[in-house]
Design a protein around this motif. Structure first.
Motif, PDB file in Angstrom:
ATOM      1  N   ALA A 160     -21.195  -9.872  10.792  1.00  0.00           N
ATOM      2  CA  ALA A 160     -19.113  -9.845  11.002  1.00  0.00           C
ATOM      3  C   ALA A 160     -18.943  -9.211  10.436  1.00  0.00           C
ATOM      4  CB  ALA A 160     -18.524 -11.402  11.166  1.00  0.00           C
ATOM      5  N   PRO A 161     -18.148  -8.820  10.835  1.00  0.00           N
ATOM      6  CA  PRO A 161     -17.134  -7.670   9.939  1.00  0.00           C
ATOM      7  C   PRO A 161     -16.399  -8.373   8.590  1.00  0.00           C
ATOM      8  CG  PRO A 161     -16.071  -6.945  12.595  1.00  0.00           C
ATOM      9  CD  PRO A 161     -17.222  -8.231  12.081  1.00  0.00           C
ATOM     10  N   GLU A 162     -15.671  -8.306   7.815  1.00  0.00           N
ATOM     11  CA  GLU A 162     -15.530  -7.877   6.670  1.00  0.00           C
ATOM     12  C   GLU A 162     -14.364  -7.282   6.175  1.00  0.00           C
ATOM     13  OE1 GLU A 162     -18.758  -7.284   2.951  1.00  0.00           O
ATOM     14  OE2 GLU A 162     -20.439  -8.233   4.141  1.00  0.00           O
ATOM     15  N   LYS A 163     -13.832  -8.525   4.602  1.00  0.00           N
ATOM     16  CA  LYS A 163     -12.125  -8.331   5.104  1.00  0.00           C
ATOM     17  C   LYS A 163     -11.847  -7.483   3.557  1.00  0.00           C
ATOM     18  CE  LYS A 163      -9.376 -10.082   8.940  1.00  0.00           C
ATOM     19  NZ  LYS A 163      -8.227 -11.564   9.276  1.00  0.00           N
ATOM     20  N   LYS A 164     -11.711  -6.435   3.243  1.00  0.00           N
ATOM     21  CA  LYS A 164     -11.826  -5.873   1.788  1.00  0.00           C
ATOM     22  C   LYS A 164     -10.174  -5.391   2.090  1.00  0.00           C
ATOM     23  CE  LYS A 164     -16.207  -4.587   0.999  1.00  0.00           C
ATOM     24  NZ  LYS A 164     -17.190  -3.505   0.668  1.00  0.00           N
ATOM     25  N   ASP A 165      -9.161  -6.523   0.117  1.00  0.00           N
ATOM     26  CA  ASP A 165      -8.154  -5.725  -0.391  1.00  0.00           C
ATOM     27  C   ASP A 165      -8.503  -4.265  -0.310  1.00  0.00           C
ATOM     28  OD1 ASP A 165      -6.808  -8.096   0.287  1.00  0.00           O
ATOM     29  OD2 ASP A 165      -7.007  -8.784  -1.465  1.00  0.00           O
ATOM     30  N   VAL A 166      -7.640  -3.385  -0.341  1.00  0.00           N
ATOM     31  CA  VAL A 166      -7.284  -1.816  -0.593  1.00  0.00           C
ATOM     32  C   VAL A 166      -6.498  -1.603  -1.043  1.00  0.00           C
ATOM     33  CG1 VAL A 166      -7.614   0.655   0.496  1.00  0.00           C
ATOM     34  CG2 VAL A 166      -8.789  -1.272   1.269  1.00  0.00           C
ATOM     35  N   LEU A 167      -5.732  -0.867  -2.398  1.00  0.00           N
ATOM     36  CA  LEU A 167      -4.513  -0.858  -2.893  1.00  0.00           C
ATOM     37  C   LEU A 167      -4.287   0.409  -3.219  1.00  0.00           C
ATOM     38  CD1 LEU A 167      -5.078  -2.857  -6.490  1.00  0.00           C
ATOM     39  CD2 LEU A 167      -3.754  -3.355  -4.593  1.00  0.00           C
ATOM     40  N   LEU A 168      -3.468   1.643  -2.834  1.00  0.00           N
ATOM     41  CA  LEU A 168      -3.338   2.140  -2.178  1.00  0.00           C
ATOM     42  C   LEU A 168      -2.718   2.922  -3.543  1.00  0.00           C
ATOM     43  CD1 LEU A 168      -2.560   2.555   1.311  1.00  0.00           C
ATOM     44  CD2 LEU A 168      -4.707   3.349   0.040  1.00  0.00           C
ATOM     45  N   GLU A 169      -2.966   3.340  -4.491  1.00  0.00           N
ATOM     46  CA  GLU A 169      -2.441   3.510  -5.762  1.00  0.00           C
ATOM     47  C   GLU A 169      -2.793   4.983  -6.639  1.00  0.00           C
ATOM     48  OE1 GLU A 169      -1.389  -1.212  -7.486  1.00  0.00           O
ATOM     49  OE2 GLU A 169      -3.242  -0.213  -7.486  1.00  0.00           O
ATOM     50  N   ASP A 170      -2.207   5.452  -7.601  1.00  0.00           N
ATOM     51  CA  ASP A 170      -2.616   6.129  -8.498  1.00  0.00           C
ATOM     52  C   ASP A 170      -4.018   6.299  -8.938  1.00  0.00           C
ATOM     53  OD1 ASP A 170      -0.166   6.830  -8.108  1.00  0.00           O
ATOM     54  OD2 ASP A 170       1.450   6.730  -9.775  1.00  0.00           O
ATOM     55  N   HIS A 171      -4.209   5.623  -8.698  1.00  0.00           N
ATOM     56  CA  HIS A 171      -6.120   6.060  -9.165  1.00  0.00           C
ATOM     57  C   HIS A 171      -6.857   6.384  -8.045  1.00  0.00           C
ATOM     58  CE1 HIS A 171      -7.031   2.530  -6.655  1.00  0.00           C
ATOM     59  NE2 HIS A 171      -6.171   1.984  -7.484  1.00  0.00           N
TER      60      HIS A 171
END
Length: 232
Positions: A160-171
């Motif tokens: 099954a697909p996995e959910k991941k938190d993604v941060l769109l930041e300066d790094h």
């Protein structure tokens, strides 16, 4: 030896390396609402001035404070509280900065930069124009909380697909490069980056369909690079 200690609240939120907000959600209503209230407006401006000043305290910058002065249409026109908002805000910020200059040992004693205070009257069109940048589209089309969104990736071994938190930041170097680009330009450049990456790294296998899915095998730098591209 600890000689002295001072506590100061830093009342702002840094949204990236070059931007911040003071989170005054009711400022528009209290300053420009249908019912003009000098008392509420003055309290709002005082809060805004204090919060803006803390930005310069943390940056250790002492700015020249410049603002757009109110101009009456003619001698018979009375200047209203709303006309004086930039003037009053500038005065409030300056008063806070002068206190920092007198009480903070690390604060500059001479001006080091400039702060320009304007009101919306200098640019009345911007609020009703929709931006088409990559940044704006991400906030429009993704269910983002601040700079975070939840990204679905293919599960391991066909699971099954996995959910991941993604941060769109300066790094994230790709985010820094494309966030202010038009969405059409950003899409082309993202496609070029992915195509170039896949052609140079056998670990990446790209499958085209209703959406682009990414699989990778191996560890190390290719995996990190693929992760940066896969979130976009």
């Amino acid at each position: 030896m600890l000689v002295g200690n001072m506590q100061m609240n830093l009342e702002y939120f840094a949204i990236d390396s070059q931007g911040f907000i003071t989170d005054n959600e009711r400022a528009l209503e209290e300053l420009f609402g249908d019912e003009e209230s000098t008392r509420k407006g003055a309290a709002c401006l005082n809060e805004m001035a204090t919060r803006i000043a803390t930005v310069f305290a943390s940056l250790r910058e002492f700015p020249f404070v410049r603002y757009r002065a109110a101009k009456s249409l003619d001698t018979t026109t009375m200047t209203t509280f709303r006309d004086l908002i930039p003037t009053k805000l500038a005065a409030g910020v300056w008063n806070c900065l002068v206190k920092y200059k007198a009480n903070l040992s690390y604060f500059p004693q001479t001006e080091t930069c400039e702060l320009l205070i304007l009101d919306r009257s200098v640019d009345q069109i911007a609020p009703v124009i929709h931006e088409w940048t990559y940044d704006a589209m991400c906030h429009d089309l993704l269910n983002m909380e601040g700079n975070k969104y939840v990204h679905e990736v293919p599960g391991k071994a066909g699971g099954a697909p996995e959910k991941k938190d993604v941060l769109l930041e300066d790094h994230d170097p790709i985010w820094l490069e494309l966030r202010h680009a038009h969405i059409a330009d950003a899409s082309e450049r993202l496609h070029e980056k992915m195509t170039s990456f896949v052609s140079k790294n056998k670990a990446a296998q790209v499958h085209h369909g209703s959406s682009m899915r990414i699989r990778a095998s191996g560890v190390g730098e290719p995996w990190a690079l693929l992760g940066n591209r896969g979130r976009h």
